[in-house]
Design a protein around this motif. Sequence first.
Motif, PDB file in Angstrom:
ATOM      1  N   PRO A   1       0.991   9.364  -3.394  1.00 37.90           N
ATOM      2  CA  PRO A   1      -0.213   9.368  -4.241  1.00 37.90           C
ATOM      3  C   PRO A   1       0.002   8.921  -5.685  1.00 37.90           C
ATOM      4  O   PRO A   1      -0.879   8.322  -6.295  1.00 37.90           O
ATOM      5  CB  PRO A   1      -0.668  10.837  -4.200  1.00 37.90           C
ATOM      6  CG  PRO A   1      -0.026  11.434  -3.002  1.00 37.90           C
ATOM      7  CD  PRO A   1       1.236  10.676  -2.757  1.00 37.90           C
TER       8      PRO A   1
ATOM      9  N   ILE B   1       0.879  -1.173   0.000  1.00 35.44           N
ATOM     10  CA  ILE B   1       0.000   0.000   0.000  1.00 35.44           C
ATOM     11  C   ILE B   1       0.916   1.222   0.000  1.00 35.44           C
ATOM     12  O   ILE B   1       1.651   1.458   0.958  1.00 35.44           O
ATOM     13  CB  ILE B   1      -0.922   0.028   1.238  1.00 35.44           C
ATOM     14  CG1 ILE B   1      -1.777  -1.235   1.309  1.00 35.44           C
ATOM     15  CG2 ILE B   1      -1.801   1.291   1.227  1.00 35.44           C
ATOM     16  CD1 ILE B   1      -2.786  -1.393   0.188  1.00 35.44           C
ATOM     17  N   SER B   2       0.904   1.942  -1.112  1.00 32.14           N
ATOM     18  CA  SER B   2       1.833   3.046  -1.275  1.00 32.14           C
ATOM     19  C   SER B   2       1.457   4.247  -0.419  1.00 32.14           C
ATOM     20  O   SER B   2       0.280   4.523  -0.202  1.00 32.14           O
ATOM     21  CB  SER B   2       1.804   3.459  -2.758  1.00 32.14           C
ATOM     22  OG  SER B   2       2.074   4.821  -2.899  1.00 32.14           O
ATOM     23  N   ALA B   3       2.469   4.949   0.100  1.00 30.99           N
ATOM     24  CA  ALA B   3       2.213   6.160   0.897  1.00 30.99           C
ATOM     25  C   ALA B   3       2.312   7.390  -0.001  1.00 30.99           C
ATOM     26  O   ALA B   3       2.158   8.516   0.451  1.00 30.99           O
ATOM     27  CB  ALA B   3       3.239   6.244   2.022  1.00 30.99           C
TER      28      ALA B   3
END
Lengths: 84, 84
Positions: free
Chosen positions: B28, B24-26
């Motif tokens: 955008p 889950i990327s931090a």
Amino acid sequence: AGGDIAAGKAKAAVCAACHGAAGISAIPMYPNLAGQKEMYLVNALKAYKAGQRTGGMAPVMAGQAMALSDADINNVAAYFSSLK
Amino acid sequence: AGGDIAAGKAKAAVCAACHGAAGISAIPMYPNLAGQKEMYLVNALKAYKAGQRTGGMAPVMAGQAMALSDADINNVAAYFSSLK
């Protein structure tokens, strides 16, 4: 980006055929979109629209993306990223 | 595709910098990968590797994908799609 989720939902009806009604695709080659990063979705749609993605299913997506205005793209991206 | 999740996890250490330790990327612009369709991940990585994706962050991803063998690609895809 801050698109309009309700407008995006209406616009995204056509996407459900491949990406699933709730943004979870039932077809292995088509990505899930639910909860994806909004800005990534905007960038991906713009890349398809600009012909910066070729190969695989890209031609199908390019056709879809070309039918979307920038506002549509922001709204559809906001809609899918709002889904859990 | 049926890649090897454990081998994929080891190979995916470098991916965490942008896509997040749990996929889950931090950031955008960088897509979440956790729970994404395995075959889509394989196709996307191969598209980057083959230069079929340009524009935006594609050059960064192309560099990453070129360092991966087909087996690595299958394993990394299996790993990320196995994450919830």
